[in-house]
Design an enzyme around this catalytic site. Structure first.
Site, PDB file in Angstrom:
ATOM      1  CE1 TYR A   1      -3.372   2.807   0.786  1.00 21.14           C
ATOM      2  CE2 TYR A   1      -1.995   3.306   2.680  1.00 21.14           C
ATOM      3  CZ  TYR A   1      -3.024   3.646   1.820  1.00 21.14           C
ATOM      4  OH  TYR A   1      -3.690   4.823   2.001  1.00 21.14           O
TER       5      TYR A   1
ATOM      6  CG  ASP B   1      -2.954  -3.705   5.414  1.00 23.54           C
ATOM      7  OD1 ASP B   1      -4.188  -3.878   5.483  1.00 23.54           O
ATOM      8  OD2 ASP B   1      -2.444  -2.607   5.102  1.00 23.54           O
TER       9      ASP B   1
HETATM   10  C1  LIG Z   1      -6.157   2.759   3.226  1.00 31.39           C
HETATM   11  C2  LIG Z   1      -5.179   1.707   3.566  1.00 31.39           C
HETATM   12  C3  LIG Z   1      -4.254   1.875   4.604  1.00 31.39           C
HETATM   13  C4  LIG Z   1      -4.139   3.181   5.384  1.00 31.39           C
HETATM   14  O1  LIG Z   1      -5.266   3.442   6.142  1.00 31.39           O
HETATM   15  P1  LIG Z   1      -5.824   4.941   6.460  1.00 31.39           P
HETATM   16  O2  LIG Z   1      -7.071   4.655   7.216  1.00 31.39           O
HETATM   17  O3  LIG Z   1      -6.058   5.604   5.140  1.00 31.39           O
HETATM   18  O4  LIG Z   1      -4.785   5.638   7.257  1.00 31.39           O
HETATM   19  C5  LIG Z   1      -3.410   0.833   4.893  1.00 31.39           C
HETATM   20  N1  LIG Z   1      -3.438  -0.325   4.196  1.00 31.39           N
HETATM   21  C6  LIG Z   1      -4.297  -0.525   3.170  1.00 31.39           C
HETATM   22  C7  LIG Z   1      -4.283  -1.816   2.429  1.00 31.39           C
HETATM   23  C8  LIG Z   1      -5.187   0.485   2.826  1.00 31.39           C
HETATM   24  O5  LIG Z   1      -6.028   0.287   1.801  1.00 31.39           O
END
Ligand SMILES: *Cc1c(COP(=O)(O)O)cnc(C)c1O
Length: 381
Positions: A103, A175
């Site tokens: 990301y 993630d």
């Molecule tokens: C959007 C996103 C993030 C970051 O999150 P925020 O809420 O925008 O700070 C991290 N990992 C992935 C895969 C994302 O899509």
């Protein structure tokens, strides 16, 4: 009574009816502090809202239950969750392996911030487990994985990466933003920590920014809670409430996101304007077999490449009417974007750069007929 069904947990975990009034929905405790019954006489352990707030606690317990972890923690954003995690588990000289197509914000956190503080990192294509194993060093404290990845929808094998991490005395961080706990439960596959941008599918309505961590081990959960309170990037009570409200319908939303994405993928595959469709539900996707094993559905994110190059990709983004041109993903409404110019602009010129003929869509839960008709008209001419 104990319950374990995902849909039940999403609606009830951490969410007892209010003891005072019987309110069925957890109230928004919009307060910074709490009256003490004599010095140190805390009610329910609440002292100050950075440290703890009942609305946030409900959200934290709910997310922990959905991921099957020991401890959940809610943050002001996904990036705040990531930053807190990394400053908890890594110190100068330590090394982290990140995805070859991480990301964009995660890549920026490593390359522009943590690197200055002496945390080293390597970006490795994690669908190749041997390549990840080869990148492990004595200083490696974590393997950070995303599956499916953003925006290329690559799949990595969570159980295999957990083995590599644990063999090296490191943690496996997943993630899980793209899949959500409804489609994929990394802790059950051996991961140590799950990261979420709750802004996306968990919140689900594009009306709140938030993040979460879930730790499998209570001791690590405790260390993360210490850092959450110390660094202070917590979710506010109203944001926590909105996220909790969104989570109640996560299961039914995800089923529809998956079904609509499959309909759209069927239209895109073989379309004369499209050279490649990236979706783990396709049998020819290199990660299809692993995705089918570790996910309950293939998700609502789809990327595709245009025969006409960047110009054609930008034109499609410009022409859709139901799909809204915007960053972010995971809401009830369908979104379209050009990763190279938008979400992933910060990777330009690096090894993580994404192709400029790529379009990413977040397939919402509108009528599948309207969504396919909209994309097909945008692809014409
Ligand atoms: C959007 C996103 C993030 C970051 O999150 P925020 O809420 O925008 O700070 C991290 N990992 C992935 C895969 C994302 O899509």
């Amino acid at each position: 009574m104990t319950f374990e069904g995902f849909e039940t947990l999403a609606i009830h975990a951490g969410q007892e009816a209010d003891a005072e009034t019987g309110a069925v929905v957890v109230p928004i405790y919009q307060t910074s502090t709490y009256r003490q019954d004599g010095v140190g006489g805390l009610r329910g352990g609440y002292e100050y809202t950075r440290t703890g707030n009942p609305t946030r606690t409900a959200l934290e317990e709910c997310i922990a239950a959905l991921e099957g972890g020991a401890r959940g923690l809610a943050f002001a954003s996904g990036m705040a969750a990531e930053d807190t995690l990394l400053r908890t588990i890594a110190k100068p000289g330590d090394h982290v392996i990140i995805p070859g197509d991480a990301y964009g914000g995660t890549f920026r956190l490593f390359s522009k911030v943590l690197q200055r503080w002496g945390v080293e990192w390597d970006a490795v294509a994690q669908s190749d487990v041997a390549a990840v194993r080869a990148a492990v060093r004595p200083e490696t404290v974590a393997i950070w994985t995303e599956t499916p990845t953003n925006p290329l929808l690559n799949i990595s094998d969570i159980a295999a990466l957990a083995d590599v991490a644990h063999g090296a005395g490191a943690l496996l961080v997943v993630d899980n933003t793209f899949a959500s706990p409804y489609l994929q439960r990394p802790l059950a596959l051996g991961a140590d920590v799950v990261v979420h941008s709750t802004t996306k599918y968990l919140g689900g309505h594009s009306d709140v920014v938030g993040g979460a961590l879930v730790a499998a081990d209570p001791e690590l959960g405790e260390r993360l809670a210490f850092h959450q309170n110390t660094m202070g990037a917590v979710a506010g009570p109203f944001d926590a409430w909105l996220t909790l409200r969104g989570i109640k319908t996560l299961a039914v939303r995800m089923d529809r996101h998956c079904a609509n994405a499959e309909r759209i993928v069927a239209e895109l595959v073989g379309h004369p304007a499209v050279t490649e469709v990236l979706y783990p539900g396709l049998a020819e996707h290199p990660g299809h077999k692993i995705a089918a094993e570790q996910m309950r559905g293939f998700g609502g994110m789809v990327s595709f490449r245009l025969r006409g190059g960047e110009e054609a990709a930008l034109r499609v983004c410009d022409r859709t009417r139901v799909f809204t041109l915007a960053e972010s993903l995971g809401g009830v409404e369908s979104l379209i974007e050009h990763p190279g110019r938008m979400t992933h602009a910060s990777t330009a010129g690096s090894a993580l750069e994404v192709p400029n003929d790529l379009v990413r869509i977040s397939v919402g839960i509108e009528s599948a007929d309207d969504l396919t008709a909209d994309l097909l008209q945008a692809l014409e001419g």
